[in-house]
Structures are given as C-alpha cells and as structure tokens.
Write an enzyme that holds these catalytic residues in place. Structure first.
Site, PDB file in Angstrom:
ATOM      1  N   HIS A  30     -14.918 -11.475  27.483  1.00 62.03           N
ATOM      2  CA  HIS A  30     -15.495 -10.122  27.523  1.00 62.03           C
ATOM      3  C   HIS A  30     -14.416  -9.052  27.354  1.00 62.03           C
ATOM      4  CE1 HIS A  30     -19.562 -11.358  28.971  1.00 62.03           C
ATOM      5  NE2 HIS A  30     -18.886 -12.360  29.499  1.00 62.03           N
ATOM      6  N   ASN A  59     -25.701 -10.744  31.428  1.00 59.09           N
ATOM      7  CA  ASN A  59     -25.605 -10.850  29.969  1.00 59.09           C
ATOM      8  C   ASN A  59     -26.909 -10.376  29.333  1.00 59.09           C
ATOM      9  OD1 ASN A  59     -23.008 -11.883  29.808  1.00 59.09           O
ATOM     10  ND2 ASN A  59     -23.650 -14.016  29.662  1.00 59.09           N
TER      11      ASN A  59
HETATM   12 FE1  HDE Z   1     -18.063 -14.143  33.503  1.00 51.65          FE
HETATM   13  N1  HDE Z   1     -16.115 -13.690  33.713  1.00 51.65           N
HETATM   14  N2  HDE Z   1     -17.679 -16.033  34.076  1.00 51.65           N
HETATM   15  N3  HDE Z   1     -19.974 -14.695  33.095  1.00 51.65           N
HETATM   16  N4  HDE Z   1     -18.456 -12.322  32.881  1.00 51.65           N
HETATM   17  C1  HDE Z   1     -15.549 -12.520  33.432  1.00 51.65           C
HETATM   18  O1  HDE Z   1     -14.038 -11.369  34.800  1.00 51.65           O
HETATM   19  C2  HDE Z   1     -16.572 -16.437  34.711  1.00 51.65           C
HETATM   20  C3  HDE Z   1     -20.519 -15.919  33.262  1.00 51.65           C
HETATM   21  C4  HDE Z   1     -19.665 -11.795  32.581  1.00 51.65           C
HETATM   22  O2  HDE Z   1     -17.443  -5.928  31.665  1.00 51.65           O
HETATM   23  C5  HDE Z   1     -14.110 -12.422  33.874  1.00 51.65           C
HETATM   24  O3  HDE Z   1     -13.341  -9.212  34.874  1.00 51.65           O
HETATM   25  C6  HDE Z   1     -16.723 -17.808  35.130  1.00 51.65           C
HETATM   26  C7  HDE Z   1     -21.949 -15.864  33.196  1.00 51.65           C
HETATM   27  C8  HDE Z   1     -19.522 -10.430  32.149  1.00 51.65           C
HETATM   28  O4  HDE Z   1     -15.678  -6.322  32.907  1.00 51.65           O
HETATM   29  C9  HDE Z   1     -13.868 -13.790  34.540  1.00 51.65           C
HETATM   30  C10 HDE Z   1     -17.938 -18.198  34.677  1.00 51.65           C
HETATM   31  C11 HDE Z   1     -22.237 -14.551  32.959  1.00 51.65           C
HETATM   32  C12 HDE Z   1     -18.161 -10.164  32.209  1.00 51.65           C
HETATM   33  C13 HDE Z   1     -15.216 -14.459  34.380  1.00 51.65           C
HETATM   34  C14 HDE Z   1     -18.544 -17.076  34.038  1.00 51.65           C
HETATM   35  C15 HDE Z   1     -20.997 -13.833  32.899  1.00 51.65           C
HETATM   36  C16 HDE Z   1     -17.518 -11.353  32.674  1.00 51.65           C
HETATM   37  C17 HDE Z   1     -13.142 -12.040  32.808  1.00 51.65           C
HETATM   38  C18 HDE Z   1     -18.543 -19.576  34.787  1.00 51.65           C
HETATM   39  C19 HDE Z   1     -23.610 -13.922  32.759  1.00 51.65           C
HETATM   40  C20 HDE Z   1     -17.470  -8.882  31.811  1.00 51.65           C
HETATM   41  C21 HDE Z   1     -12.704 -10.640  33.111  1.00 51.65           C
HETATM   42  C22 HDE Z   1     -19.204 -19.819  35.948  1.00 51.65           C
HETATM   43  C23 HDE Z   1     -24.470 -13.987  33.871  1.00 51.65           C
HETATM   44  C24 HDE Z   1     -17.401  -7.912  32.932  1.00 51.65           C
HETATM   45  C25 HDE Z   1     -13.380 -10.291  34.334  1.00 51.65           C
HETATM   46  C26 HDE Z   1     -16.789  -6.626  32.468  1.00 51.65           C
HETATM   47  C27 HDE Z   1     -16.164 -11.462  32.875  1.00 51.65           C
HETATM   48  C28 HDE Z   1     -15.452 -15.671  34.889  1.00 51.65           C
HETATM   49  C29 HDE Z   1     -19.810 -17.165  33.427  1.00 51.65           C
HETATM   50  C30 HDE Z   1     -20.959 -12.426  32.661  1.00 51.65           C
HETATM   51  C31 HDE Z   1     -12.748 -14.608  33.942  1.00 51.65           C
HETATM   52  C32 HDE Z   1     -15.696 -18.624  35.872  1.00 51.65           C
HETATM   53  C33 HDE Z   1     -22.934 -17.005  33.383  1.00 51.65           C
HETATM   54  C34 HDE Z   1     -20.637  -9.491  31.722  1.00 51.65           C
HETATM   55  O5  HDE Z   1     -13.589 -13.650  35.889  1.00 51.65           O
END
Ligand code: HDE
Length: 704
Positions: free
Chosen positions: A88, A161
């Site tokens: 993201h 999302n």
């Molecule tokens: Fe994320 N995800 N994610 N994700 N995610 C990040 O956090 C993570 C997942 C989502 O505009 C990171 O600040 C893991 C699902 C958004 O700043 C990080 C898993 C969904 C955003 C991270 C998921 C998301 C992130 C990277 C597996 C939808 C952007 C930078 C379980 C429901 C937020 C940060 C923004 C961002 C980890 C899966 C949505 C690395 C470990 C499912 C919208 O922490």
C-alpha cells in the site's frame, strides 16, 4: 586569477546583491534593502545571510567545513525520505467526518455511535497494494480503503480494502503473497502488476485465493475513481453493548455516487496519459466542493447465524451475501478537506487494526489476529520512533493520559516527579473499569498446534457464486483479464494450473480462458478438498454494472472544441452539466484556447494530445467545419473518437464532426452517437450520459 565578488547570479543570469530577496506577485525577484520579519533562518533559528552560495576560499576555491548552514541544509535534504510502506505504498488521503445516523446502543457502547447527527472527525487513505510510491494509479490491484475516525474514546481505524475478501486465510502467508506479487528480487521488475510468473505461481499453488482472484480479475480492480468504489472491513468483528453482549458485524462503505470502473484497455492508456488519475480526481472533487460520500452499512448477526451459515464467518476468503443479511446503514462518511501537506498527513498517517474504541472488538479471524500483531511493527519501522502517536495526524483528538515517556522525538512528556502508578500522591491517570476497553470474554480451549480448520476448506463455491453473479459483460472481462495476465506468464505449467482451478469454478470460464491461451489440452480439475457447491444463488449486489449510477453526477465530459465552435451550444452543454452536478474539460488544438463563433476567447484545459478521451466518462465533439478540417489529419483527434467509441462511451457530436467518425474507422454510428444539432438536444444528451456506457456496443468493439 578571478576576483572575489559580492554578487551572485540567479538562474536567469541577473546579478543580485547580497540582500534579502523577495518574490513579486508575478514571481519576479525583487531586491529589498529593509530587514524582513520573516527572515530565513537555520533550523536552530540563526538568521541566514546568503542561501545562494556556499562558503568557500576565493571565488574558485574549495568549500570550507565550517559552513554550518550548507551542512544543515544538505543533511536535512538527504534525510527527507522515510521508508515507503511495504504494501500500500502508493496512496492518497483526505480529511472529513463521520456522521452517526441513529443511536446504535442496542449493539455497541462505542461512544461515537450513541447520538444521531453527531459528527466525528475522520481521515481516509486510499491506496494500491503492489506498486511503489511513485507507481501509476490504474494498476490492476486491490485498493486500500483505510479510515481513521478520531472518536472521543480514542482512534478507530477500519483498515479495509475495496474488495470484501482476501487472498489468504492465515497471516503467516502474507510475506509470501507480497513477495510473489511485487517485483522480482533480481530484476526489480515488473512494477505494480500481477501479470507475471511469480504471482500466478503462488496463486496457482494457493487454492484459497480463488475467490479473491475472481474479484481481482473483475473490473473492481480497476475502479474509475476512489469516489466510485465500495470499501469493506473484510473480517468479522464484534460489537459489544453496555452489558458486554456481543453481536458479530461486517462493515461496508457504499459510495453515494454508486459503482463505476474503467475497462482494461482504458486503464493501460490512462496510466500513460495521467498516472495520477485517481489522485487528481479526489483532489479536484474536494477542491471544487463536490465532497465524496459513503454510507457505513453493517451486516449484523448472532452466534446462531454464524453456526448455521454455509461457511465459517472467521474465514476472510468468504462473504456473507447481502441478500442473506441485508446491510443496515448506520452513518455516513464525507471527505471535505485535502491535507495541507501530503507528507505530514498522508505519508505519516499510521493505521492499525488494533485501534478500536470500547464497544468494537475483534473476532478470531486468523488474518485479523495476525494483522493486529503486524501493524505496530510497521509503524515503528516506517516512522522511526514509538512516539509516532505524537504526530498530529496520528494523535487522538480526545483527552489522553498515560505514563509512557521518552524515546526518539518525544513531544509530550510527563510533568512532575510521578511517572508510575499506583502512586500515593493521587497524581496522574487511573484505570476505569467502566469506561475502559473490555474484550469479549470468550472461552477458548484446544490443542496448541499449527492448524487450519476444516470449516475453511471450501475454496471454490463462493468464487463460483461471484462469477455467476456478474452480467455477461463482466464475465467476459474476467475471462479477458485472466487471459491477459496468464499470457504474461512464461511457464506453461502455471497457465495450466490456473485453468485447472477455473474448472472447479465455472466450466465455460475455464474453457474460454484455455482457448484464449491456446492451451494444447485441457488439464484435469484441481483436487478440491470440498466439491464446489452448485446451489449458491447469484447475488446481484456483487455486480458493478447492476449497481451503477443512473445519472452523470460526479462524472466528467471531455468537450472537443476548435476555433469557430458554436458558443451557444457550448454554453448550453456546460449549463446542463452544471445542473447535473457533473464537470467538463475543454480540449482544443492549442492550449491557448479558441475563438468561438461569437468571437469570444475561451481558454482550453487540455491540448488534444494531453486530453485523450480515456480521461473522460463521455465526450462531445463540437468543432467548427474549418476546425474539423485541420483536425482530420491528426492521429490524436482520430484516437480521441476511436477510443471513445471502442470504450462504449457516449459521443455527442455536431454535424461538422461527422467526417472524424469515418477517419476513426467507425462506419456504423449507433445509438451511443448522439447528434447535437442545437441547444434543444442537450437535455436528452446529458440524461443519456447517466448510463455511462452503451453496453450494447460491446459485442461490436470487444473493449475487454
Ligand atoms: Fe495490510 N498492511 N496486512 N491488509 N493494509 C499494511 O501497514 C498486513 C491486509 C491494508 O493507507 C502495512 O502501515 C498483514 C488485509 C491497508 O496506510 C502492514 C496482513 C487488508 C493498508 C500490513 C495484511 C489490509 C495496509 C504496510 C495479513 C484488508 C494501508 C504499511 C494478515 C482488510 C494503510 C502499514 C494505509 C497496510 C500488514 C492483510 C489492508 C505491513 C500482516 C486483509 C488498507 O503492516
């Protein structure tokens, strides 16, 4: 030897004396002799005498190391970047508010949901997932929809999302998924795309991703704008009321302007014509007072429903169809202000799934649980200090008090000697069992082991349900997207393996894709842990076309004009668009503009090669006869019309524009080509634009 001089040269070559510089209203540099109140200083506050020349020995000699101003300025510049988000990375944010419709006390004690009409400040960041910070907006990808609501009981982050399911069922697979989709570690490409071997290799070996794949190959993954897409919390959460009674909940954001996507052929061209297409759209909408709005809807259900539902409500690869549990509107989100500074706000905003106010709790969805662990680490890495909550965009907007202290960049520090509790001085904050967050007291037991529940085993039934819920047009787009992506895979075995999964989803889809790929022979269906259910009914809520707008509001018309354009007709079109809440851009042979039929000068928004029709929801061709004669031989003018036609757009035209259709290879002008012989035709034209596309044209142009 060159003589030392007390003068310096500006980029324009003018000599400027060692005096303060000031920009005039036209941008010209003035010399001022008086000292100014806003004298430039170093970061330490020291006034700066010369910001144009570094300190040196003689005019052509070496620089000296006691030039602290130079050193500080370059040092700070060298440290301007912070790590981009691992996923993201490319995103765009805006401020706004959440307004509660009616008290939700029956289900939750969350304070911000107790009073009808209450407005709570919010910040939203939309994003793509795979590309880096500077990638283009129209990648085929999931869009992040992360909302921070600054409640009086702390920040609530709903980090969702635009697709309600996910690729994997367990967070431990997330690094593999992301490694597979991002650029290869050796070549460092491809950028911001999934159409390559490593992604499809991983997917073809991960059947649980099949439902998500249907969504990502659909037009949901190429939205027309952030304003026209849904958002989903994805996981099942819990609401807890004042008696700590639990109700399961799924969160959905529904755009007020309904759903709209672009076609893949458009997406590819938009990325070249305007890589910031989505950013610009949000910026323009908010800056012109057309505030984007979403309704927050909740699907509420109890343990009994969870036990009886066909799938496990903890499985993030499943939805609960809206026809099965009707979402209930509980409030609206309005975005009405762009950040003053992109870095300070959009880049530094730190969302964390862990941020929930009392009254909202987690479920045992293993993906959510893994995320709750992950997001804190990522913020520390990116923002560099445990004090990232001190940054204004992340700080709560309610009173807060704790004994955390020190660390890098500590901005809020305890006053006085007491920085612990309990203490005998009756000083500092205390816990509040009544106000404080309480987790749902679920009783958990079981073997400690690395497990995947049997109830997560069905990977195909909802993928099929999604597919059969699409209109024929959308089904064709899914087949085309799969074909495009797999055609970019070099290894035939990967293509075959994906088709073997498709056979478990929809036979016709699998055969179409296999045929389009030129697969030598049909593979056997992939081994399925559970046979695909054929009895799940289509869910109309899943189709974009079925849920599109009926009006042109919020959309943009591209108007092609030349010298001699009928001024009255142009005015009529513009007035009708204004009335419909839509916008327009004028595209002309020269950016300086045109002289219209009434001799008025009208400035242009785009020169024709900078404003291709892919940037607009529909087009109008209003050239004069003379203007048309010049344009006829321009490739950009022919493309303008040919693309609009191939993308099933409505095309309004004056008689003078007719020859351009033939030049663009359009022999059969259909109902989507609407003659504008005068102001009387305008109303009907704008009404027709509400349909956005003439889908009947699709079989002729095959725009997928
Ligand atoms: Fe994320 N995800 N994610 N994700 N995610 C990040 O956090 C993570 C997942 C989502 O505009 C990171 O600040 C893991 C699902 C958004 O700043 C990080 C898993 C969904 C955003 C991270 C998921 C998301 C992130 C990277 C597996 C939808 C952007 C930078 C379980 C429901 C937020 C940060 C923004 C961002 C980890 C899966 C949505 C690395 C470990 C499912 C919208 O922490």
């Amino acid at each position: 030897m060159a003589k030392a001089t007390k003068t310096s040269r500006s980029s324009g070559g003018a000599k400027i004396h060692e005096q303060n510089l000031q920009r005039g209203s036209g941008g010209e540099l003035h010399q001022t002799t008086a000292d100014r109140a806003d004298t430039m200083t170093t970061a330490q506050g020291g006034p700066v005498a010369d910001d144009q020349n570094s300190l040196r020995v003689g005019p052509r000699g070496p620089l000296v190391i006691d030039d602290f101003h130079f050193r500080e300025k370059i040092f700070h510049f060298d440290h301007e970047r912070i790590p981009e988000r691992v996923v993201h990375a490319r995103g765009y944010g805006a401020h706004g508010f959440f307004e509660t419709y009616k008290p939700l006390s029956k289900y939750t004690r969350a304070d911000f949901l107790q009073r009808a009409g209450e407005k709570t400040p919010a910040f939203v960041r939309f994003s793509t997932v795979a590309g880096s910070k500077g990638s283009f907006d129209l990648a085929r990808d999931v869009r992040g929809f992360a909302v921070k609501i600054y409640t009086q009981e702390g920040n609530w982050d709903l980090v969702g999302n635009n697709i309600p399911v996910f690729f994997i069922q367990d967070a431990i697979k997330f690094p593999d998924l992301v490694h597979a989709v991002k650029e290869d570690p050796d070549s460092a490409f491809p950028q911001a795309q999934s159409a390559h071997d490593t992604f499809w290799d991983f997917i073809s070996l991960t059947p649980e991703s099949m439902h998500m794949i249907m969504w990502v190959m659909s037009d949901r993954a190429i939205p027309r704008s952030f304003r026209f897409m849904e958002g989903f919390g994805v996981h099942t959460f819990r609401l807890l009321n004042a008696k700590d009674e639990s109700t399961f909940v799924k969160f959905h954001w529904k755009p007020k302007l309904n759903l709209q996507s672009v076609a893949w052929n458009e997406a590819v061209k938009i990325n070249g014509a305007d890589p910031d297409y989505h950013r610009r759209d949000l910026w323009e909408a908010i800056k012109t007072g057309n505030f984007p709005e979403w309704e927050l809807q909740v699907q509420l259900f109890d343990q009994k429903f969870a036990d009886e539902f066909e799938f496990d409500v903890l499985d993030p690869t499943k939805i609960i169809p809206e026809e099965q549990i009707k979402p209930m509107p509980i409030g609206r989100l309005v975005l009405n202000r762009m950040p003053d500074n992109f870095f300070a706000e959009t880049e530094q905003v730190a969302f964390m799934t862990q941020n929930v106010p009392p009254g909202i709790d987690f479920s045992n969805d293993p993906l959510l649980q893994g995320r709750n662990f992950s997001y804190l680490d990522t913020q520390l890495k990116r923002l560099g200090s445990p004090n990232f909550t001190h940054i204004p965009i992340n700080a709560p907007k309610c009173p807060f008090a704790h004994f955390q202290q020190d660390g890098h960049m500590a901005m809020r520090n305890p006053v006085g000697p007491i920085n612990y509790q309990p203490n005998s001085f009756d000083t500092g904050p205390r816990e509040s069992p009544t106000r404080g967050f309480r987790a749902f007291p679920d009783v958990e037991a079981g073997p400690k082991a690395r497990l995947r529940p049997e109830s997560f085993a069905d990977h195909y039934s909802q993928a099929r349900q999604f597919f059969i819920s699409q209109t024929e047009i959308e089904q064709n787009h899914i087949a085309a997207a799969l074909t495009f992506e797999l055609s970019k895979c070099k290894l035939p075995v990967i293509r075959e393996r994906v088709v073997s999964h498709l056979l478990n989803i929809d036979d016709r889809l699998a055969h179409t894709v296999a045929d389009n790929l030129g697969l030598p022979k049909m593979p056997k269906p992939a081994d399925a842990a559970v046979p695909t259910r054929q009895d799940l009914p289509p869910s109309p809520a899943l189709s974009i076309v079925e849920n599109g707008p009926q009006r042109f509001e919020g959309r943009k018309l591209g108007i092609l004009v030349t010298d001699g354009t009928d001024a009255a007709l142009l005015k009529a079109v513009q007035n009708a668009l204004k009335k419909a809440g839509a916008s327009w851009e004028l595209i002309a042979p020269k950016i300086g503009g045109i002289t219209a039929s009434d001799k008025s000068h009208i400035p242009a928004d785009q020169k024709i090669d900078g404003g291709p029709s892919v940037l607009y929801d529909a087009v109008a061709l209003l050239p004069s006869e003379a203007g048309m004669a010049d344009l006829l031989n321009e490739a950009t003018a022919r493309d303008f019309v040919a693309d609009a036609f191939s993308h099933c757009k409505f095309i309004g035209y004056v008689a003078a524009a007719q020859p351009l259709f033939a030049k663009a290879g359009i022999d059969d002008m259909d109902d989507g080509c609407i003659a504008l012989s005068g102001a009387k035709d305008v109303k009907g034209f704008i009404e027709t634009l509400g349909n956005l596309r003439l889908w009947d044209r699709e079989p002729v142009v095959k725009m997928e």
